[in-house]
Design an enzyme around this catalytic site. Structure first.
Site, PDB file in Angstrom:
ATOM      1  N   SER A  25       0.852  -1.190   0.000  1.00 36.90           N
ATOM      2  CA  SER A  25       0.000   0.000   0.000  1.00 36.90           C
ATOM      3  C   SER A  25       0.884   1.234   0.000  1.00 36.90           C
ATOM      4  O   SER A  25       2.100   1.142  -0.052  1.00 36.90           O
ATOM      5  CB  SER A  25      -0.896   0.033   1.248  1.00 36.90           C
ATOM      6  OG  SER A  25      -0.079   0.030   2.412  1.00 36.90           O
ATOM      7  N   TYR A  58      -2.857   0.954  -3.347  1.00 39.39           N
ATOM      8  CA  TYR A  58      -4.041   1.494  -2.685  1.00 39.39           C
ATOM      9  C   TYR A  58      -3.615   2.275  -1.451  1.00 39.39           C
ATOM     10  O   TYR A  58      -2.519   2.107  -0.932  1.00 39.39           O
ATOM     11  CB  TYR A  58      -5.030   0.379  -2.328  1.00 39.39           C
ATOM     12  CG  TYR A  58      -4.477  -0.636  -1.357  1.00 39.39           C
ATOM     13  CD1 TYR A  58      -4.691  -0.506   0.017  1.00 39.39           C
ATOM     14  CD2 TYR A  58      -3.730  -1.715  -1.803  1.00 39.39           C
ATOM     15  CE1 TYR A  58      -4.165  -1.425   0.916  1.00 39.39           C
ATOM     16  CE2 TYR A  58      -3.202  -2.635  -0.919  1.00 39.39           C
ATOM     17  CZ  TYR A  58      -3.427  -2.486   0.435  1.00 39.39           C
ATOM     18  OH  TYR A  58      -2.901  -3.393   1.319  1.00 39.39           O
TER      19      TYR A  58
END
Length: 117
Positions: A25, A58
């Protein structure tokens, strides 16, 4: 017809950490997330200004006003602390919405503090 536009951008942020062993991430200071109109778990594109590398990941939230910009997991191999990156989120709009839409653009200093938005 749907048109994909830039929804939000954090421009020339400084990577503060690259943690290979953390779940993949990008951890972004909550203050910057809110200013750019980005949300937790949103897909973002990362552009490394230093190397030209482009990749997707993300978003996860880092503490507000921390200046954190940490690439985690496999993405940590694509940056080094101190690299300048651009983080972009996109969204799809119908043609009428696209003509009216204004993206959130956040410019930051070397400590990832907001200069302009």
């Amino acid at each position: 017809m749907q048109i994909t536009l830039m929804k939000g951008k954090i421009h020339r942020a400084s990577v503060t950490e690259a943690d290979l062993h953390y779940e993949g991430s990008i951890s972004i200071d909550r203050t910057l997330l809110e200013a750019a109109g980005m949300v937790i778990n949103e897909r973002v594109e990362i552009y490394n200004v230093e190397t030209g590398t482009r990749f997707a990941t993300y978003v996860i939230e880092a503490p507000p006003m921390s200046g954190t910009m940490s690439l985690n997991g496999a993405a940590a191999r694509l940056v080094m602390p101190g690299d300048k990156i651009i983080i972009v989120a996109y969204a799809s709009f119908d043609e009428a919405e696209a003509k009216k839409f204004k993206p959130h653009v956040v410019r930051v200093d070397r400590d990832n503090r907001i200069l302009a938005s």
